[in-house]
Structure formats: structure tokens, C-alpha cells
Write a protein that holds these residues in place. Sequence first.
Motif, PDB file in Angstrom:
ATOM      1  N   VAL A  23       0.886  -1.161   0.000  1.00  0.00           N
ATOM      2  CA  VAL A  23       0.000   0.000   0.000  1.00  0.00           C
ATOM      3  C   VAL A  23       0.923   1.209   0.000  1.00  0.00           C
ATOM      4  CG1 VAL A  23      -1.849   1.185   1.221  1.00  0.00           C
ATOM      5  CG2 VAL A  23      -1.650  -1.322   1.385  1.00  0.00           C
ATOM      6  N   THR A  24       0.790   2.071  -1.018  1.00  0.00           N
ATOM      7  CA  THR A  24       1.773   3.137  -1.198  1.00  0.00           C
ATOM      8  C   THR A  24       1.104   4.476  -1.467  1.00  0.00           C
ATOM      9  OG1 THR A  24       3.202   1.462  -2.207  1.00  0.00           O
ATOM     10  CG2 THR A  24       3.897   3.762  -2.419  1.00  0.00           C
ATOM     11  N   VAL A  25       1.672   5.525  -0.871  1.00  0.00           N
ATOM     12  CA  VAL A  25       1.239   6.901  -1.102  1.00  0.00           C
ATOM     13  C   VAL A  25       2.467   7.717  -1.477  1.00  0.00           C
ATOM     14  CG1 VAL A  25       0.415   9.002   0.059  1.00  0.00           C
ATOM     15  CG2 VAL A  25      -0.781   6.845   0.413  1.00  0.00           C
ATOM     16  N   SER A  26       2.280   8.662  -2.411  1.00  0.00           N
ATOM     17  CA  SER A  26       3.341   9.589  -2.786  1.00  0.00           C
ATOM     18  C   SER A  26       2.742  10.972  -2.990  1.00  0.00           C
ATOM     19  CB  SER A  26       4.016   9.132  -4.086  1.00  0.00           C
ATOM     20  OG  SER A  26       4.985  10.083  -4.494  1.00  0.00           O
ATOM     21  N   GLY A  27       3.489  11.983  -2.562  1.00  0.00           N
ATOM     22  CA  GLY A  27       3.063  13.363  -2.781  1.00  0.00           C
ATOM     23  C   GLY A  27       3.355  14.275  -1.617  1.00  0.00           C
ATOM     24  N   LEU A  28       3.616  13.694  -0.449  1.00  0.00           N
ATOM     25  CA  LEU A  28       3.909  14.461   0.764  1.00  0.00           C
ATOM     26  C   LEU A  28       5.348  14.172   1.176  1.00  0.00           C
ATOM     27  CD1 LEU A  28       0.670  13.433   2.699  1.00  0.00           C
ATOM     28  CD2 LEU A  28       1.018  15.495   1.325  1.00  0.00           C
ATOM     29  N   GLN A  81       8.163  12.293   3.092  1.00  0.00           N
ATOM     30  CA  GLN A  81       8.097  10.843   3.238  1.00  0.00           C
ATOM     31  C   GLN A  81       7.521  10.337   4.560  1.00  0.00           C
ATOM     32  OE1 GLN A  81      11.865   8.708   3.354  1.00  0.00           O
ATOM     33  NE2 GLN A  81      12.946  10.665   3.406  1.00  0.00           N
ATOM     34  N   VAL A  82       7.767  10.988   5.660  1.00  0.00           N
ATOM     35  CA  VAL A  82       7.183  10.524   6.928  1.00  0.00           C
ATOM     36  C   VAL A  82       5.663  10.735   6.895  1.00  0.00           C
ATOM     37  CG1 VAL A  82       7.100  10.882   9.436  1.00  0.00           C
ATOM     38  CG2 VAL A  82       9.309  10.812   8.260  1.00  0.00           C
ATOM     39  N   GLN A  83       5.213  11.819   6.286  1.00  0.00           N
ATOM     40  CA  GLN A  83       3.777  12.057   6.162  1.00  0.00           C
ATOM     41  C   GLN A  83       3.126  11.031   5.240  1.00  0.00           C
ATOM     42  OE1 GLN A  83       2.748  16.195   5.382  1.00  0.00           O
ATOM     43  NE2 GLN A  83       4.567  16.844   6.502  1.00  0.00           N
ATOM     44  N   ASN A 123       2.877   7.962   7.384  1.00  0.00           N
ATOM     45  CA  ASN A 123       1.848   8.099   8.420  1.00  0.00           C
ATOM     46  C   ASN A 123       0.442   7.986   7.848  1.00  0.00           C
ATOM     47  OD1 ASN A 123       3.858   8.444  10.330  1.00  0.00           O
ATOM     48  ND2 ASN A 123       3.656  10.665  10.403  1.00  0.00           N
ATOM     49  N   LEU A 124       0.225   8.507   6.653  1.00  0.00           N
ATOM     50  CA  LEU A 124      -1.094   8.418   6.028  1.00  0.00           C
ATOM     51  C   LEU A 124      -1.442   6.966   5.711  1.00  0.00           C
ATOM     52  CD1 LEU A 124      -3.548  10.030   5.012  1.00  0.00           C
ATOM     53  CD2 LEU A 124      -2.386  10.189   2.793  1.00  0.00           C
ATOM     54  N   VAL A 125      -0.496   6.211   5.201  1.00  0.00           N
ATOM     55  CA  VAL A 125      -0.737   4.792   4.925  1.00  0.00           C
ATOM     56  C   VAL A 125      -1.049   4.052   6.220  1.00  0.00           C
ATOM     57  CG1 VAL A 125       0.276   2.639   4.088  1.00  0.00           C
ATOM     58  CG2 VAL A 125       0.621   4.759   2.805  1.00  0.00           C
ATOM     59  N   VAL A 126      -0.290   4.304   7.269  1.00  0.00           N
ATOM     60  CA  VAL A 126      -0.521   3.641   8.560  1.00  0.00           C
ATOM     61  C   VAL A 126      -1.902   4.005   9.104  1.00  0.00           C
ATOM     62  CG1 VAL A 126       0.238   3.537  10.983  1.00  0.00           C
ATOM     63  CG2 VAL A 126       1.913   3.329   9.115  1.00  0.00           C
ATOM     64  N   GLU A 127      -2.276   5.273   9.013  1.00  0.00           N
ATOM     65  CA  GLU A 127      -3.602   5.696   9.467  1.00  0.00           C
ATOM     66  C   GLU A 127      -4.695   4.918   8.728  1.00  0.00           C
ATOM     67  OE1 GLU A 127      -6.479   9.674   9.585  1.00  0.00           O
ATOM     68  OE2 GLU A 127      -4.424   9.869   8.857  1.00  0.00           O
ATOM     69  N   ALA A 128      -4.563   4.813   7.413  1.00  0.00           N
ATOM     70  CA  ALA A 128      -5.562   4.095   6.622  1.00  0.00           C
ATOM     71  C   ALA A 128      -5.579   2.604   6.973  1.00  0.00           C
ATOM     72  CB  ALA A 128      -5.302   4.296   5.138  1.00  0.00           C
ATOM     73  N   LEU A 129      -4.421   2.004   7.160  1.00  0.00           N
ATOM     74  CA  LEU A 129      -4.370   0.589   7.537  1.00  0.00           C
ATOM     75  C   LEU A 129      -5.032   0.358   8.891  1.00  0.00           C
ATOM     76  CD1 LEU A 129      -0.788  -0.359   6.308  1.00  0.00           C
ATOM     77  CD2 LEU A 129      -2.948  -1.318   5.461  1.00  0.00           C
ATOM     78  N   ARG A 130      -4.824   1.265   9.825  1.00  0.00           N
ATOM     79  CA  ARG A 130      -5.476   1.137  11.139  1.00  0.00           C
ATOM     80  C   ARG A 130      -6.994   1.246  11.013  1.00  0.00           C
ATOM     81  NH1 ARG A 130      -0.934   4.626  14.177  1.00  0.00           N
ATOM     82  NH2 ARG A 130       0.233   2.876  15.061  1.00  0.00           N
ATOM     83  N   LEU A 131      -7.451   2.203  10.225  1.00  0.00           N
ATOM     84  CA  LEU A 131      -8.897   2.341  10.012  1.00  0.00           C
ATOM     85  C   LEU A 131      -9.469   1.110   9.320  1.00  0.00           C
ATOM     86  CD1 LEU A 131      -8.983   6.096   8.911  1.00  0.00           C
ATOM     87  CD2 LEU A 131      -9.911   5.150  11.052  1.00  0.00           C
ATOM     88  N   HIS A 132      -8.749   0.594   8.354  1.00  0.00           N
ATOM     89  CA  HIS A 132      -9.175  -0.620   7.636  1.00  0.00           C
ATOM     90  C   HIS A 132      -9.206  -1.820   8.593  1.00  0.00           C
ATOM     91  CE1 HIS A 132      -9.752  -3.126   4.101  1.00  0.00           C
ATOM     92  NE2 HIS A 132      -8.816  -3.932   4.556  1.00  0.00           N
TER      93      HIS A 132
END
Length: 176
Positions: free
Chosen positions: A149-154, A156-158, A161-170
Motif C-alpha cells: 500500500v503506497t502513497v506519494s506526494g507528501l 516521506q514521513v507524512q 503516516n497516512l498509509v498507517v492511518e488508513a491501515l489502522r482504520l481498515h
Amino acid sequence: MEPETTPFDPDDPGMQSEAALNSLVRRIEAEIAELHFERFSNNNAISLGMLLVELGTTRALPIAVDIRQSDHVLFHAALDGATPDNDLWLRAKSRTAARYAIPSLLVGLRARQCGGRAEDNPLFDTAIYAAHGGSFPFYIRGAGPVATVTVSGLPQVQDHNLVVEALRLHQRAAAG
């Protein structure tokens, strides 16, 4: 009690606290231990991807999102402000997380703990891999990583963190 330290920023080329680096590594290792799932399907990839799109859209984040199993893309979206370069970063970070079976951010941080950079390793081809945060393996209990699961645009720590937040919600939604 440990003294407060400024959080480690892998984008800062200056000298930073070894304690802050070690603290960030421990945090990511704890996230790995926490974020395991019972199953993974294409439908899981779509719902997780849509969750990341919702988070990005409501926060007006200029991100691209990618969920894949090896080279098989299961979900991909680019929000307003994302660029074609984000697609390059998505693939490189995803390859890193898949190759090492840990978050791409952790690959770079562990190299820093050893006094160098992942990019200094001659086997780490920067045309293929990126040891920058934003890709997290999707772990199945008893089986290990099955997707990224990958995000790019912010920064790198952000991204991480966004991926981790989404995984926790999922994970909470899956627990029901």
C-alpha cells in the motif's frame, strides 16, 4: 524517563539525534507488529484505496495512491496536485517494501542506523528502488506480506503516516 527529542526527519540532511532515529525505527517496528490482517482480496484493496482517496480528498492532499501485488496493480488513483513523478515514486517505494518485506521508510532508516544510506549499497539500484517513506506491506497473519500500500506526494514521513492511518482504520473496520 527519557528526555524529549525532536522527531527524526529523514528529509533533513543535517545532524540529528540518534535517539530520535532509534525512536522512529521502534515506532515503525511496532506498527509492523500491529498491522496484520486475516485476509486480503481485490475488494480489500479497493476499499483501502478508496479510504486513502477519501482521507486525501477531505484534507486536499496532492497525493497518488497505489495498491499492488508485485506488478499487478489492484488500485491506483491520483488526486488533484499529484504529478507523473508521483507514479515513479509509487513504483520505486512499492518495489522496496516488497523486496525487503518491511515499510520503505524503515529500509532507509535502518541504513542510517548503520551510518550510511540505502542508496550507498551497490545492490540498491535507485532506478528501481526508493528507500523513502510511503509504502507499507499488507501483512497476512501467518503468511507475511502479500501486497503493498503506497502513497506519494507528501514528505516521506507524512506519506508513511497516512498509509498507517488508513491501515489502522481498515483494520478496525475488518474487526467489525
